[in-house]
Design a protein around this motif. Structure first.
Motif, PDB file in Angstrom:
ATOM      1  N   UNK A 191       0.825  -1.211   0.000  1.00 40.90           N
ATOM      2  CA  UNK A 191       0.000   0.000   0.000  1.00 40.90           C
ATOM      3  C   UNK A 191       0.860   1.262   0.000  1.00 40.90           C
ATOM      4  N   UNK A 192       2.022   1.206   0.657  1.00 39.65           N
ATOM      5  CA  UNK A 192       2.907   2.372   0.688  1.00 39.65           C
ATOM      6  C   UNK A 192       3.468   2.703  -0.692  1.00 39.65           C
ATOM      7  N   UNK A 193       3.601   1.716  -1.556  1.00 39.80           N
ATOM      8  CA  UNK A 193       4.076   1.993  -2.911  1.00 39.80           C
ATOM      9  C   UNK A 193       3.088   2.869  -3.678  1.00 39.80           C
ATOM     10  N   UNK A 194       1.810   2.742  -3.339  1.00 38.87           N
ATOM     11  CA  UNK A 194       0.781   3.544  -4.011  1.00 38.87           C
ATOM     12  C   UNK A 194       0.576   4.871  -3.290  1.00 38.87           C
ATOM     13  N   UNK A 195       0.585   4.832  -1.954  1.00 37.00           N
ATOM     14  CA  UNK A 195       0.376   6.041  -1.147  1.00 37.00           C
ATOM     15  C   UNK A 195       1.543   6.182  -0.164  1.00 37.00           C
ATOM     16  N   UNK A 196       2.694   6.639  -0.641  1.00 39.05           N
ATOM     17  CA  UNK A 196       3.889   6.677   0.223  1.00 39.05           C
ATOM     18  C   UNK A 196       3.802   7.686   1.360  1.00 39.05           C
ATOM     19  N   UNK A 197       2.939   8.671   1.252  1.00 41.46           N
ATOM     20  CA  UNK A 197       2.855   9.710   2.283  1.00 41.46           C
ATOM     21  C   UNK A 197       1.729   9.462   3.280  1.00 41.46           C
ATOM     22  N   UNK A 198       1.134   8.290   3.235  1.00 37.44           N
ATOM     23  CA  UNK A 198       0.035   7.993   4.153  1.00 37.44           C
ATOM     24  C   UNK A 198       0.602   7.681   5.538  1.00 37.44           C
ATOM     25  N   UNK A 199       0.305   8.533   6.502  1.00 39.79           N
ATOM     26  CA  UNK A 199       0.893   8.404   7.837  1.00 39.79           C
ATOM     27  C   UNK A 199       0.414   7.144   8.544  1.00 39.79           C
ATOM     28  N   UNK A 200      -0.828   6.766   8.315  1.00 43.11           N
ATOM     29  CA  UNK A 200      -1.353   5.555   8.958  1.00 43.11           C
ATOM     30  C   UNK A 200      -0.540   4.328   8.564  1.00 43.11           C
ATOM     31  N   UNK A 201      -0.164   4.256   7.297  1.00 43.07           N
ATOM     32  CA  UNK A 201       0.638   3.120   6.837  1.00 43.07           C
ATOM     33  C   UNK A 201       2.029   3.138   7.449  1.00 43.07           C
ATOM     34  N   UNK A 202       2.631   4.316   7.532  1.00 46.95           N
ATOM     35  CA  UNK A 202       3.968   4.408   8.124  1.00 46.95           C
ATOM     36  C   UNK A 202       3.958   4.012   9.598  1.00 46.95           C
ATOM     37  N   UNK A 203       2.921   4.420  10.313  1.00 43.20           N
ATOM     38  CA  UNK A 203       2.813   4.040  11.724  1.00 43.20           C
ATOM     39  C   UNK A 203       2.647   2.528  11.864  1.00 43.20           C
ATOM     40  N   UNK A 204       1.813   1.939  11.015  1.00 44.55           N
ATOM     41  CA  UNK A 204       1.608   0.489  11.071  1.00 44.55           C
ATOM     42  C   UNK A 204       2.892  -0.259  10.735  1.00 44.55           C
ATOM     43  N   UNK A 207       5.172  -0.202  13.693  1.00 50.81           N
ATOM     44  CA  UNK A 207       4.687  -1.095  14.752  1.00 50.81           C
ATOM     45  C   UNK A 207       5.039  -2.552  14.453  1.00 50.81           C
ATOM     46  N   UNK A 208       4.892  -2.956  13.207  1.00 52.56           N
ATOM     47  CA  UNK A 208       5.221  -4.346  12.851  1.00 52.56           C
ATOM     48  C   UNK A 208       6.721  -4.583  12.965  1.00 52.56           C
ATOM     49  N   UNK A 209       7.520  -3.617  12.533  1.00 55.58           N
ATOM     50  CA  UNK A 209       8.979  -3.778  12.654  1.00 55.58           C
ATOM     51  C   UNK A 209       9.399  -3.861  14.119  1.00 55.58           C
ATOM     52  N   UNK A 210       8.780  -3.066  14.963  1.00 55.08           N
ATOM     53  CA  UNK A 210       9.097  -3.137  16.392  1.00 55.08           C
ATOM     54  C   UNK A 210       8.703  -4.491  16.977  1.00 55.08           C
ATOM     55  N   UNK A 211       7.595  -5.038  16.497  1.00 58.88           N
ATOM     56  CA  UNK A 211       7.202  -6.368  16.968  1.00 58.88           C
ATOM     57  C   UNK A 211       8.237  -7.414  16.566  1.00 58.88           C
ATOM     58  N   UNK A 212       8.724  -7.337  15.331  1.00 64.83           N
ATOM     59  CA  UNK A 212       9.738  -8.296  14.875  1.00 64.83           C
ATOM     60  C   UNK A 212      11.003  -8.165  15.714  1.00 64.83           C
ATOM     61  N   UNK A 213      11.428  -6.925  15.947  1.00 64.36           N
ATOM     62  CA  UNK A 213      12.633  -6.710  16.756  1.00 64.36           C
ATOM     63  C   UNK A 213      12.429  -7.199  18.184  1.00 64.36           C
ATOM     64  N   UNK A 214      11.288  -6.892  18.765  1.00 67.44           N
ATOM     65  CA  UNK A 214      11.006  -7.330  20.136  1.00 67.44           C
ATOM     66  C   UNK A 214      11.003  -8.851  20.238  1.00 67.44           C
ATOM     67  N   UNK A 215      10.459  -9.513  19.228  1.00 71.30           N
ATOM     68  CA  UNK A 215      10.429 -10.977  19.246  1.00 71.30           C
ATOM     69  C   UNK A 215      11.840 -11.548  19.197  1.00 71.30           C
ATOM     70  N   UNK A 216      12.681 -10.974  18.355  1.00 70.08           N
ATOM     71  CA  UNK A 216      14.065 -11.459  18.268  1.00 70.08           C
ATOM     72  C   UNK A 216      14.828 -11.194  19.563  1.00 70.08           C
ATOM     73  N   UNK A 217      14.686  -9.997  20.100  1.00 69.61           N
ATOM     74  CA  UNK A 217      15.398  -9.657  21.333  1.00 69.61           C
ATOM     75  C   UNK A 217      14.922 -10.542  22.480  1.00 69.61           C
ATOM     76  N   UNK A 218      13.608 -10.723  22.594  1.00 69.58           N
ATOM     77  CA  UNK A 218      13.074 -11.568  23.662  1.00 69.58           C
ATOM     78  C   UNK A 218      13.574 -13.004  23.527  1.00 69.58           C
ATOM     79  N   UNK A 219      13.698 -13.475  22.298  1.00 70.97           N
ATOM     80  CA  UNK A 219      14.193 -14.838  22.074  1.00 70.97           C
ATOM     81  C   UNK A 219      15.620 -14.994  22.594  1.00 70.97           C
ATOM     82  N   UNK A 220      16.501 -14.052  22.234  1.00 75.30           N
ATOM     83  CA  UNK A 220      17.899 -14.172  22.647  1.00 75.30           C
ATOM     84  C   UNK A 220      18.077 -13.884  24.136  1.00 75.30           C
TER      85      UNK A 220
END
Length: 294
Positions: A191-204, A207-220
């Motif tokens: 969706x960001x490729x079509x609407x790169x300036x959409x703030x809702x997409x950037x926030x989402x 959030x997903x990247x932080x979840x991935x990082x948190x999962x990796x950190x919690x694992x180690x």
């Protein structure tokens, strides 16, 4: 057809003459002649259909109308406008139904339909046969469909990302968590490729990247705590370092710095403990050597 009738008549008299000794010999002779006539009629019908098909293909290839009705449709510019109007009404109806269902796949299908409508409207606007009032109607329809297009793409990205992120949270293994979360991130990035300036997409996406990082950190961190509990101090330090690597790479900012400071303190405590145990082991070895001297 005349030849077929002659052949049928000849076959009838031939069979009737051969079967004179049988009762009602004219019945099988008549049936045989009827079969010949039927086959001839079917063959004539097939030939006629083939000729009509060839004529239709030739007319469509040469660009000439095949009939007066098709000529009226192709020469009337309002015919395409009416089609686009009907398509717009159908899109609006399906859009309302999709909002009621709130299904990610349905919203994606509606987005694709909007893309098709806009492409068809562009072709109609490029046609020199489209009248001025038709162009106004098409442009107005395009504006409404662009709003629907954005709405359904953003809704698809939001619903799909939420569903996949929730699924990732339920996973047990780290690679399954990361794989499912990356699928959610792919939806948002599409969706960001079509609407790169959409703030809702950037926030989402953040959030997903932080979840991935948190999962990796919690694992180690969990592996480090288990290793420390079992007394494998160096292994625990190595696991904490892996956690620091993902924090420094994927989570810059105050939250990442706070977590990194906590992990760094754990590493320092483990190193101090490792040094103490090393000193104790070294002292025990020295005492043993002293006792063995004569």
């Amino acid at each position: 057809m005349i030849a077929a009738m002659a052949a049928a008549a000849a076959l009838f008299f031939l069979l009737w003459w051969m079967l004179q000794e049988e009762e009602n010999s004219w019945i099988p002779a008549g049936l045989a002649a009827s079969v010949v006539l039927l086959v001839a009629a079917l063959a004539r019908l097939m030939v006629a259909r083939r000729d009509r098909g060839r004529l239709r293909d030739h007319n469509s290839f040469s660009g000439e109308p095949y009939s007066s009705s098709s000529r009226r449709l192709s020469s009337s510019p309002m015919h395409s406008i009416s089609l686009h109007t009907a398509a717009l009404r159908s899109l609006q109806k399906q859009s309302a139904e999709a909002d009621a269902r709130d299904s990610g796949e349905v919203h994606r299908e509606l987005y694709d339909l909007c893309v098709e409508y806009l492409a068809g409207a562009d072709k109609a606007l490029q046609s020199p046969r489209t009248q001025a009032d038709g162009r106004v109607a098409l442009r107005a329809g395009q504006e409404r469909v662009r709003e629907l297009q954005k709405h359904h793409l953003l809704t698809w990205a939001r619903v799909s990302a939420q569903t996949l992120t929730h699924e990732a949270q339920q996973r047990v293994r780290l690679y399954e968590k990361v794989e499912t979360a990356n699928r959610a991130l792919n939806c948002i990035e599409t969706a960001l490729k079509v609407y790169p300036n959409e703030e809702e997409l950037n926030i989402s996406a953040r959030a997903v990247r932080e979840f991935i990082t948190s999962s990796r950190v919690a694992h180690w961190v969990e592996l480090a705590e288990r290793a420390a509990f079992k007394g494998y101090l160096q292994r625990s330090i190595d696991c904490y370092r892996d956690a620091l690597f993902y924090l420094s790479r994927d989570r810059p900012g105050p939250a990442g710095e706070t977590a990194a400071e906590k992990i760094t303190r754990e590493i320092e405590m483990l190193r101090a403990r490792l040094d103490r145990e090393g000193a104790i082991t070294s002292a025990k070895g020295t005492n043993r050597r002293v006792r063995r001297r004569p």
